[in-house]
Scaffold this motif. Structure first.
Motif, PDB file in Angstrom:
ATOM      1  N   TYR A  31      -9.854   1.151  -6.748  1.00  0.00           N
ATOM      2  CA  TYR A  31      -9.914   0.145  -5.735  1.00  0.00           C
ATOM      3  C   TYR A  31     -11.216  -0.571  -5.890  1.00  0.00           C
ATOM      4  O   TYR A  31     -11.194  -1.924  -5.569  1.00  0.00           O
ATOM      5  CB  TYR A  31      -9.793   1.084  -4.250  1.00  0.00           C
ATOM      6  CG  TYR A  31      -8.395   1.401  -3.961  1.00  0.00           C
ATOM      7  CD1 TYR A  31      -7.292   1.110  -4.719  1.00  0.00           C
ATOM      8  CD2 TYR A  31      -8.222   2.151  -2.842  1.00  0.00           C
ATOM      9  CE1 TYR A  31      -5.961   1.517  -4.412  1.00  0.00           C
ATOM     10  CE2 TYR A  31      -6.954   2.398  -2.428  1.00  0.00           C
ATOM     11  CZ  TYR A  31      -5.831   2.085  -3.136  1.00  0.00           C
ATOM     12  OH  TYR A  31      -4.568   2.634  -2.608  1.00  0.00           O
ATOM     13  N   HIS A  32     -12.229   0.098  -5.974  1.00  0.00           N
ATOM     14  CA  HIS A  32     -13.661  -0.573  -6.039  1.00  0.00           C
ATOM     15  C   HIS A  32     -13.705  -1.610  -7.335  1.00  0.00           C
ATOM     16  O   HIS A  32     -13.982  -2.795  -6.710  1.00  0.00           O
ATOM     17  CB  HIS A  32     -14.629   0.384  -6.295  1.00  0.00           C
ATOM     18  CG  HIS A  32     -16.144  -0.197  -6.406  1.00  0.00           C
ATOM     19  ND1 HIS A  32     -16.550  -0.567  -5.152  1.00  0.00           N
ATOM     20  CD2 HIS A  32     -16.832  -0.612  -7.513  1.00  0.00           C
ATOM     21  CE1 HIS A  32     -17.956  -1.152  -5.910  1.00  0.00           C
ATOM     22  NE2 HIS A  32     -17.980  -1.463  -7.227  1.00  0.00           N
ATOM     23  N   ASP A  33     -13.341  -1.207  -8.353  1.00  0.00           N
ATOM     24  CA  ASP A  33     -13.286  -2.319  -9.413  1.00  0.00           C
ATOM     25  C   ASP A  33     -12.197  -3.544  -9.178  1.00  0.00           C
ATOM     26  O   ASP A  33     -12.508  -4.669  -9.408  1.00  0.00           O
ATOM     27  CB  ASP A  33     -12.777  -1.598 -10.748  1.00  0.00           C
ATOM     28  CG  ASP A  33     -13.848  -0.786 -11.171  1.00  0.00           C
ATOM     29  OD1 ASP A  33     -14.972  -0.906 -10.725  1.00  0.00           O
ATOM     30  OD2 ASP A  33     -13.556   0.008 -12.084  1.00  0.00           O
ATOM     31  N   GLU A  58      -4.043   1.845   4.180  1.00  0.00           N
ATOM     32  CA  GLU A  58      -4.695   0.843   3.818  1.00  0.00           C
ATOM     33  C   GLU A  58      -6.089   0.804   3.913  1.00  0.00           C
ATOM     34  O   GLU A  58      -6.930  -0.319   3.364  1.00  0.00           O
ATOM     35  CB  GLU A  58      -4.018  -0.335   4.587  1.00  0.00           C
ATOM     36  CG  GLU A  58      -4.502  -0.743   5.963  1.00  0.00           C
ATOM     37  CD  GLU A  58      -3.811   0.469   6.846  1.00  0.00           C
ATOM     38  OE1 GLU A  58      -4.248   0.439   8.220  1.00  0.00           O
ATOM     39  OE2 GLU A  58      -2.995   1.114   6.641  1.00  0.00           O
ATOM     40  N   ARG A  59      -6.849   1.457   4.774  1.00  0.00           N
ATOM     41  CA  ARG A  59      -8.354   1.408   5.293  1.00  0.00           C
ATOM     42  C   ARG A  59      -9.282   1.598   4.076  1.00  0.00           C
ATOM     43  O   ARG A  59     -10.189   0.990   3.919  1.00  0.00           O
ATOM     44  CB  ARG A  59      -8.558   2.538   6.204  1.00  0.00           C
ATOM     45  CG  ARG A  59      -8.089   2.256   7.557  1.00  0.00           C
ATOM     46  CD  ARG A  59      -8.196   3.428   8.497  1.00  0.00           C
ATOM     47  NE  ARG A  59      -7.345   3.412   9.819  1.00  0.00           N
ATOM     48  CZ  ARG A  59      -6.881   4.111  10.434  1.00  0.00           C
ATOM     49  NH1 ARG A  59      -7.137   5.348  10.210  1.00  0.00           N
ATOM     50  NH2 ARG A  59      -6.183   3.729  11.517  1.00  0.00           N
ATOM     51  N   THR A  60      -9.035   2.617   3.122  1.00  0.00           N
ATOM     52  CA  THR A  60      -9.881   2.716   1.729  1.00  0.00           C
ATOM     53  C   THR A  60     -10.129   1.121   0.926  1.00  0.00           C
ATOM     54  O   THR A  60     -11.071   0.660   0.675  1.00  0.00           O
ATOM     55  CB  THR A  60      -9.435   3.614   1.014  1.00  0.00           C
ATOM     56  OG1 THR A  60      -9.468   5.012   1.924  1.00  0.00           O
ATOM     57  CG2 THR A  60     -10.405   4.066  -0.081  1.00  0.00           C
ATOM     58  N   ILE A 107       0.850  -1.138   0.119  1.00  0.00           N
ATOM     59  CA  ILE A 107      -0.113   0.015   0.108  1.00  0.00           C
ATOM     60  C   ILE A 107       0.698   1.247  -0.034  1.00  0.00           C
ATOM     61  O   ILE A 107       1.933   1.267   0.623  1.00  0.00           O
ATOM     62  CB  ILE A 107      -0.807   0.039   1.152  1.00  0.00           C
ATOM     63  CG1 ILE A 107      -1.708  -1.344   1.444  1.00  0.00           C
ATOM     64  CG2 ILE A 107      -1.494   1.287   1.265  1.00  0.00           C
ATOM     65  CD1 ILE A 107      -2.691  -1.445   0.402  1.00  0.00           C
ATOM     66  N   ALA A 108       0.345   2.261  -0.744  1.00  0.00           N
ATOM     67  CA  ALA A 108       1.151   3.687  -0.931  1.00  0.00           C
ATOM     68  C   ALA A 108      -0.100   4.633  -0.706  1.00  0.00           C
ATOM     69  O   ALA A 108      -1.315   4.176  -0.646  1.00  0.00           O
ATOM     70  CB  ALA A 108       1.969   3.651  -2.065  1.00  0.00           C
ATOM     71  N   LYS A 109       0.277   5.695  -0.337  1.00  0.00           N
ATOM     72  CA  LYS A 109      -0.862   6.825  -0.281  1.00  0.00           C
ATOM     73  C   LYS A 109      -1.938   6.858  -1.445  1.00  0.00           C
ATOM     74  O   LYS A 109      -3.127   7.004  -0.926  1.00  0.00           O
ATOM     75  CB  LYS A 109      -0.176   8.142  -0.232  1.00  0.00           C
ATOM     76  CG  LYS A 109      -1.098   9.319   0.274  1.00  0.00           C
ATOM     77  CD  LYS A 109      -0.381  10.719   0.400  1.00  0.00           C
ATOM     78  CE  LYS A 109      -1.275  11.470   1.043  1.00  0.00           C
ATOM     79  NZ  LYS A 109      -0.659  12.893   1.316  1.00  0.00           N
ATOM     80  N   HIS A 110      -1.521   6.882  -2.512  1.00  0.00           N
ATOM     81  CA  HIS A 110      -2.676   6.878  -3.783  1.00  0.00           C
ATOM     82  C   HIS A 110      -2.689   5.705  -4.524  1.00  0.00           C
ATOM     83  O   HIS A 110      -3.303   5.832  -5.827  1.00  0.00           O
ATOM     84  CB  HIS A 110      -2.272   8.211  -4.636  1.00  0.00           C
ATOM     85  CG  HIS A 110      -2.321   9.445  -3.726  1.00  0.00           C
ATOM     86  ND1 HIS A 110      -3.564   9.937  -3.201  1.00  0.00           N
ATOM     87  CD2 HIS A 110      -1.466  10.244  -3.275  1.00  0.00           C
ATOM     88  CE1 HIS A 110      -3.249  11.100  -2.501  1.00  0.00           C
ATOM     89  NE2 HIS A 110      -1.983  11.190  -2.604  1.00  0.00           N
ATOM     90  N   LYS A 111      -2.028   4.785  -4.373  1.00  0.00           N
ATOM     91  CA  LYS A 111      -1.929   3.484  -5.222  1.00  0.00           C
ATOM     92  C   LYS A 111      -1.467   2.224  -4.280  1.00  0.00           C
ATOM     93  O   LYS A 111      -1.023   2.480  -3.198  1.00  0.00           O
ATOM     94  CB  LYS A 111      -1.046   3.568  -6.501  1.00  0.00           C
ATOM     95  CG  LYS A 111       0.336   3.764  -5.893  1.00  0.00           C
ATOM     96  CD  LYS A 111       1.489   4.164  -6.976  1.00  0.00           C
ATOM     97  CE  LYS A 111       2.677   4.381  -6.662  1.00  0.00           C
ATOM     98  NZ  LYS A 111       3.701   4.891  -7.582  1.00  0.00           N
TER      99      LYS A 111
END
Length: 80
Positions: free
Chosen positions: A35-37, A59-61, A12-16
């Motif tokens: 993330y959703h797809d 990582e939460r999202t 995990i990174a901030k935006h990807k």
């Protein structure tokens, strides 16, 4: 190293994030917008185990998307 189990490790990174599929020995780069797809497509493959690092909240999202797509099964978190 190959495995008969369907194991996915996620960095995990901030935006990807970078997902690694052990059985297929391949990487997939996913942006936060995907993330959703990604979670939906991962659920269709019915992984045996999903592991991701705990990164101070980034990582939460993705974990939320994965839990929803995997019917409440949450990924295993790791601190390296």
């Amino acid at each position: 190293m190959s495995s008969s189990k369907h194991i996915v490790g996620i960095d995990i990174a901030k935006h990807k994030c970078d997902a690694y599929f052990l059985r297929e020995q391949r990487h997939q780069l996913i942006t936060a917008k995907e993330y959703h797809d990604f979670a939906q497509s991962l659920a269709e493959t019915r992984p045996d185990l999903v592991v991701m690092e705990a990164t101070g909240g980034y990582e939460r999202t993705l974990a939320g998307h994965l839990a929803a797509a995997l019917n409440g099964r949450t990924p295993q978190g790791l601190n390296a």
